[in-house]
Design an enzyme around this catalytic site. Structure first.
Site, PDB file in Angstrom:
ATOM      1  N   ILE A   1       0.855  -1.174   0.000  1.00 20.45           N
ATOM      2  CA  ILE A   1       0.000   0.000   0.000  1.00 20.45           C
ATOM      3  C   ILE A   1       0.893   1.226   0.000  1.00 20.45           C
ATOM      4  O   ILE A   1       1.816   1.331   0.815  1.00 20.45           O
ATOM      5  CB  ILE A   1      -0.931   0.018   1.227  1.00 20.45           C
ATOM      6  CG1 ILE A   1      -1.854  -1.209   1.216  1.00 20.45           C
ATOM      7  CG2 ILE A   1      -1.765   1.299   1.271  1.00 20.45           C
ATOM      8  CD1 ILE A   1      -2.729  -1.331   2.455  1.00 20.45           C
ATOM      9  N   CYS A   2       0.640   2.129  -0.933  1.00 15.69           N
ATOM     10  CA  CYS A   2       1.356   3.406  -0.981  1.00 15.69           C
ATOM     11  C   CYS A   2       2.866   3.164  -1.083  1.00 15.69           C
ATOM     12  O   CYS A   2       3.330   2.416  -1.926  1.00 15.69           O
ATOM     13  CB  CYS A   2       0.977   4.239   0.239  1.00 15.69           C
ATOM     14  SG  CYS A   2       1.466   5.974   0.159  1.00 15.69           S
ATOM     15  N   THR A   3       3.656   3.783  -0.191  1.00  9.45           N
ATOM     16  CA  THR A   3       5.109   3.666  -0.261  1.00  9.45           C
ATOM     17  C   THR A   3       5.619   2.332   0.242  1.00  9.45           C
ATOM     18  O   THR A   3       6.834   2.110   0.280  1.00  9.45           O
ATOM     19  CB  THR A   3       5.769   4.809   0.536  1.00  9.45           C
ATOM     20  OG1 THR A   3       5.183   4.864   1.845  1.00  9.45           O
ATOM     21  CG2 THR A   3       5.570   6.143  -0.156  1.00  9.45           C
TER      22      THR A   3
ATOM     23  N   THR B   1       3.104   3.346  -6.968  1.00 10.08           N
ATOM     24  CA  THR B   1       3.281   3.841  -5.610  1.00 10.08           C
ATOM     25  C   THR B   1       2.674   5.235  -5.553  1.00 10.08           C
ATOM     26  O   THR B   1       2.059   5.700  -6.512  1.00 10.08           O
ATOM     27  CB  THR B   1       4.766   3.853  -5.207  1.00 10.08           C
ATOM     28  OG1 THR B   1       4.898   4.128  -3.800  1.00 10.08           O
ATOM     29  CG2 THR B   1       5.547   4.908  -5.987  1.00 10.08           C
TER      30      THR B   1
END
Length: 315
Positions: A105-107, A125
């Protein structure tokens, strides 16, 4: 036994990212209410981890729990705390390799890339960190413009709320649209957003009341019929001009766009839950021909009807 999801908590974690898997997977259940997933949280050495919001959490497990996990999720870390040098500990890198399915998730994508899981693969990302990511991990086929990337056993998502979309996508892939849609309703969010940010709510029933609500409900029960603007306005007992204005005020879109979205959703449901041929699905959804259905489905979710059925139909 429920499918085990192991969430890896890292220092400086993003609070929402860490909470999303437990919230979304936890509410995915059978029609009888039996849980389909078990979510556990771990950290390296079972040590406390701190987030940017000013508190720490103490996971119940260390990284050994990944050996029993069917899916591993790596949440993002906050802002400037991403991996500026592109490295992680050998212990964490080794723990992440060889898992049946891994999500970020995300970074969290930085962590997967640092472990070597994304080399030669498509991934995404958070857009704000995409430049740094591309410099640190040039072997990754980065696409910063999409909500999530499904590359089979490794899936990555963009920032924050895109983690919700990714988890729902996984539930949909595992158990079909009915289960995913029930989970989405529990989380009060749309069951599907494609990479262009469009939201598609499966067979959404309008609120009771005046305006165009009754006509929208009528439209949902007559998707296989030609529904021109004059017929819709006549059903609502309004002029075409008034109906169009009221419809847009209540739904945020034109009648044609709303109707097309509902037809796409109905076609998706038929593809997922029946053995009907593409021509019959097109007829029942109101598209008339398989060619028209292919065009509209591809515009909505980027795949053909047969590819969609193969991907999302429950085994």
């Amino acid at each position: 036994m429920p499918h085990r999801v192991a969430v890896v908590a890292l220092n400086h974690f993003a609070p929402l990212d860490l909470g999303v898997p437990g919230q979304v997977f936890r509410v995915a259940r059978t029609p009888d209410g039996e849980p389909l997933y078990e979510v556990v949280t771990c950290s390296e050495g079972r040590m406390p981890v701190r987030c940017s919001a000013g508190y720490s959490v103490l996971p119940d497990h260390d990284l050994d729990v990944l050996d029993t996990a069917d899916t591993v999720v790596v949440p993002g870390v906050h802002g400037g705390r991403v991996l500026r040098d592109g490295t992680i500990s050998d212990t964490l890198a080794q723990a992440l390799r060889g898992r049946p399915r891994t999500l970020s998730i995300c970074t969290g994508a930085f962590v997967l890339a640092a472990a070597g899981l994304l080399d030669g693969r498509p991934a995404t990302t958070h857009w704000h960190e995409a430049g740094l990511f591309a410099r640190l991990f040039p072997k990754v086929k980065l696409d910063p413009d999409v909500l999530f990337v499904d590359d089979g056993d490794v899936l990555t998502s963009a920032g924050v709320a895109a983690g919700l979309d990714l988890c729902l996508h996984v539930i949909r892939r595992d158990h079909g649209s009915e289960v995913a849609n029930r989970a989405a309703r529990r989380c009060v969010m749309p069951p599907w957003r494609d990479g262009g940010q469009a939201q598609y709510i499966d067979r959404h029933l309008p609120d009771a009341g005046g305006g165009t609500a009754a006509t929208r409900e009528w439209m949902l029960t007559h998707l296989d019929r030609p529904l021109d603007l004059a017929a819709l306005a006549g059903h609502a007992r309004m002029s075409v001009r008034t109906f169009t204005r009221r419809f847009r005020e209540e739904t945020g879109m034109s009648p044609a766009r709303w109707l097309n979205g509902q037809r796409v959703q109905h076609a998706r449901r038929l593809l997922e839950t029946t053995d009907l041929g593409v021509e019959e699905v097109a007829r029942r959804a109101g598209f008339g021909t398989a060619v028209s259905l292919r065009q509209h489905l591809h515009a909505a979710v980027g795949v053909s009807p047969l590819a969609y059925r193969h991907t999302f139909r429950r085994a």
